[in-house]
Design an enzyme around this catalytic site. Structure first.
Site, PDB file in Angstrom:
ATOM      1  N   GLU A 157       0.794  -1.242   0.000  1.00  0.00           N
ATOM      2  CA  GLU A 157       0.000   0.000   0.000  1.00  0.00           C
ATOM      3  C   GLU A 157       0.824   1.289   0.000  1.00  0.00           C
ATOM      4  O   GLU A 157       0.613   2.167   0.830  1.00  0.00           O
ATOM      5  CB  GLU A 157      -0.956  -0.006   1.201  1.00  0.00           C
ATOM      6  N   GLU A 262      -6.064 -10.849  -1.262  1.00  0.00           N
ATOM      7  CA  GLU A 262      -6.865 -10.676  -0.032  1.00  0.00           C
ATOM      8  C   GLU A 262      -8.347 -10.675  -0.396  1.00  0.00           C
ATOM      9  O   GLU A 262      -9.117  -9.802   0.023  1.00  0.00           O
ATOM     10  CB  GLU A 262      -6.486  -9.360   0.669  1.00  0.00           C
TER      11      GLU A 262
HETATM   12  C1  XIL Z   1      -6.266  -6.475   8.389  1.00  0.00           C
HETATM   13  C2  XIL Z   1      -6.549  -7.682   9.273  1.00  0.00           C
HETATM   14  O1  XIL Z   1      -7.419  -8.539   8.585  1.00  0.00           O
HETATM   15  C3  XIL Z   1      -7.165  -7.227  10.584  1.00  0.00           C
HETATM   16  O2  XIL Z   1      -7.282  -8.336  11.476  1.00  0.00           O
HETATM   17  C4  XIL Z   1      -6.309  -6.138  11.220  1.00  0.00           C
HETATM   18  O3  XIL Z   1      -6.960  -5.652  12.370  1.00  0.00           O
HETATM   19  C5  XIL Z   1      -6.050  -5.007  10.259  1.00  0.00           C
HETATM   20  O4  XIL Z   1      -5.480  -5.525   9.059  1.00  0.00           O
HETATM   21  N1  XIL Z   1      -5.041  -4.741   3.744  1.00  0.00           N
HETATM   22  C6  XIL Z   1      -4.002  -5.519   4.198  1.00  0.00           C
HETATM   23  C7  XIL Z   1      -4.212  -6.412   5.359  1.00  0.00           C
HETATM   24  O5  XIL Z   1      -2.936  -5.557   3.551  1.00  0.00           O
HETATM   25  O6  XIL Z   1      -3.038  -6.595   6.106  1.00  0.00           O
HETATM   26  C8  XIL Z   1      -5.326  -5.925   6.251  1.00  0.00           C
HETATM   27  O7  XIL Z   1      -5.551  -6.916   7.246  1.00  0.00           O
HETATM   28  C9  XIL Z   1      -6.574  -5.639   5.446  1.00  0.00           C
HETATM   29  C10 XIL Z   1      -6.322  -4.582   4.403  1.00  0.00           C
END
Ligand code: XIL
Length: 373
Positions: A157, A262
């Protein structure tokens, strides 16, 4: 004569019944990883509890369905280096052992990200201290798992929605070359590990253009980047199929492996898109933001299934360029979308329900492959 005809009919009926039962069995327990074995890896993100194998039902499903694992949280820097120079690899090592035992791959998530940093990093104000953290963190962590895991999300990101660089602490103190430098350090520390750039909304044209120029800078510096991860936090009825397709083609033409890293499909109302974890929505009292507390109406369930089917048809069309599809969580009950961007919601973004049962979307995903055969 009559009795022998009757017995033949009886045998035929029995055979039909047995074969029907067998088909039913096969139908109710197909596995994602086997279905797509010749197409791409199928992954999920594991919570700390799941890494510790504390939930046997989840555990059985994980082993049955997936062949690549990402830690949902425990490989982020706040967990791996909770105090300056003090690393805690307990759970990350467990994940690697678990994957080895079960013949699965691991993707490390993530070396450099502006969120979920250790507290002391947020207090750094000078370039040299941040550079020390940056170099030491990447080198220590990436070298420890080299040869043991498949790849790393080296940087997560780094971009704004308009494709410009996000004004993170790394950008502000180290300058815009920090992304290339992160890959350079990771390459030195982990010569046997694939290196990825990962972000959300990088299928959208402006942000995609930013990602492409970032990737080209890394490549032009002679530094290795093996792949790009499109996070894939999408919304029901609004899956940007065309943009996703264009992105797969464009990223692949840079010589990169493309991954959906994701994946989840949000069903609840939202007033913004993307997955910036610092954005929050206030909950209203009237439950308009949490409409499916007592279950999902069939029409919405069907919508979700159709959206997933369309996605997987597209992924299969581009299977030669896609190496991995990872879901962000095992089942609906565990999804981060129950707590973000508004707390305490009941969301349904994955393929398995709260009882770990496959949902209609699961069968549509499997069906997307079967209709091609
Ligand atoms: C999220 C997790 O799922 C949560 O448990 C945590 O509280 C915050 O992070 N993008 C990403 C992930 O790259 O690491 C994030 O994961 C969601 C958005």
């Amino acid at each position: 004569m009559k009795t022998s005809t009757q017995s033949i009919i009886l045998v035929l009926v029995l055979l039909a019944f047995v074969s029907c039962q067998h088909q039913k069995q096969v139908k109710t327990s197909p596995s994602l990883k086997n279905t797509f074995i010749n197409d791409f890896l199928i992954g999920t993100a594991l919570s700390a509890n799941q890494i510790e194998e504390k939930d046997s039902v989840a555990d059985a499903l994980i082993r049955e369905q997936f062949n690549v694992l990402t830690a949902e949280n425990i490989m982020k820097s706040m967990f791996l280096q909770p105090a300056w120079g003090k690393f805690d690899f307990t759970l990350a090592d467990k994940l690697v052992e678990y994957s080895k035992k079960n013949n699965m791959a691991v993707v490390g998530h993530t070396l450099i990200w502006h969120s979920q940093l250790p507290r002391y990093v947020y207090r750094i104000t000078d370039k040299d201290s941040l550079k020390d953290f940056f170099t030491n963190h990447i080198t220590t962590v990436a070298s420890r798992y080299d040869g043991k895991i498949l790849g790393w999300d080296v940087v997560n990101e780094a971009l704004n929605e308009d494709g410009t660089m996000r004004g993170s602490i790394f950008y502000k103190l180290l300058g815009e070359d920090y992304v290339t430098e992160a890959f350079r350090l990771a390459q030195q520390a982990a010569p046997n590990t694939e290196l990825y750039y990962n972000d959300y909304n990088i299928e959208q044209p402006k942000k995609r253009a930013g990602a492409i120029s970032l990737i080209k800078k890394i490549q032009e510096a002679g530094v290795r980047i093996d792949g790009v991860g499109i996070q894939g936090h999408w919304h029901a009825r609004r899956i940007p199929l065309q943009e996703i397709e264009e992105s797969i083609v464009e990223y692949a033409s840079l010589g990169l492996k493309v991954m959906i890293t994701e994946l989840d499909v949000e069903l609840l109302p939202r007033n913004f898109t993307g997955a910036d974890i610092s954005e929050r929505m206030k909950m209203k009292d009237d439950l308009t933001l949490n409409p499916y507390v007592s279950g999902l109406p069939d029409s919405v369930q069907q919508q979700l299934a159709n959206d997933y089917e369309a996605l997987f048809k597209l992924f299969l069309k581009h299977k030669d360029n896609i190496t991995r599809i990872t879901f962000w969580g095992v089942n609906d009950g565990q999804s981060w979308l129950n707590g973000w961007p508004a707390p305490g919601r009941t969301n349904y973004p994955l393929l398995f329900d709260r009882e770990f049962k496959p949902k209609p979307a699961f069968y549509k995903v499997i069906g997307a492959k079967e209709t091609l055969n």
